[in-house]
Design a protein around this motif. Structure first.
Motif, PDB file in Angstrom:
ATOM      1  N   MET A  85       0.848  -1.202  -0.041  1.00 49.26           N
ATOM      2  CA  MET A  85       0.090  -0.054   0.010  1.00 49.26           C
ATOM      3  C   MET A  85       0.790   1.368  -0.110  1.00 49.26           C
ATOM      4  N   HIS A  86       0.571   2.100  -0.831  1.00 52.60           N
ATOM      5  CA  HIS A  86       1.415   3.361  -1.203  1.00 52.60           C
ATOM      6  C   HIS A  86       0.502   4.543  -0.773  1.00 52.60           C
ATOM      7  N   ILE A  87       1.401   5.570  -0.037  1.00 51.07           N
ATOM      8  CA  ILE A  87       0.512   6.868   0.040  1.00 51.07           C
ATOM      9  C   ILE A  87       0.665   7.635  -0.966  1.00 51.07           C
ATOM     10  N   GLY A  88      -0.280   8.202  -1.471  1.00 52.54           N
ATOM     11  CA  GLY A  88      -0.290   9.018  -2.598  1.00 52.54           C
ATOM     12  C   GLY A  88      -0.031  10.604  -2.181  1.00 52.54           C
ATOM     13  N   GLU A 119      -3.248  12.005  -0.189  1.00 56.04           N
ATOM     14  CA  GLU A 119      -3.078  11.349   1.082  1.00 56.04           C
ATOM     15  C   GLU A 119      -2.352  12.012   2.017  1.00 56.04           C
ATOM     16  N   LEU A 120      -1.065  12.402   1.473  1.00 53.76           N
ATOM     17  CA  LEU A 120      -0.026  12.880   2.195  1.00 53.76           C
ATOM     18  C   LEU A 120      -0.495  14.487   2.652  1.00 53.76           C
TER      19      LEU A 120
END
Length: 53
Positions: free
Chosen positions: A1-4, A7-8
């Motif tokens: 799962m990556h934080i885009g 979202e950041l």
């Protein structure tokens, strides 16, 4: 799962509201210092492991 990026941005906005601008800068500085020290320790352990071989 990556934080885009979106979202950041949301996380940073929430942190700014909770901590305020002044304290947020201090938290960022402390976090950066912790990450830097962690990387140095990991790098040191890797070089020690290579020397033992």
């Amino acid at each position: 799962m990556h934080i885009g990026v979106q979202e950041l941005i949301v996380i940073l906005l929430i942190a700014a509201v909770v901590f305020g601008g002044g304290k947020l800068a201090g938290v960022g500085k402390a976090l950066g210092k912790s990450v830097r020290e962690f990387r140095e320790e990991v790098k040191g352990e890797e070089s020690d492991a290579l020397k033992e071989k």
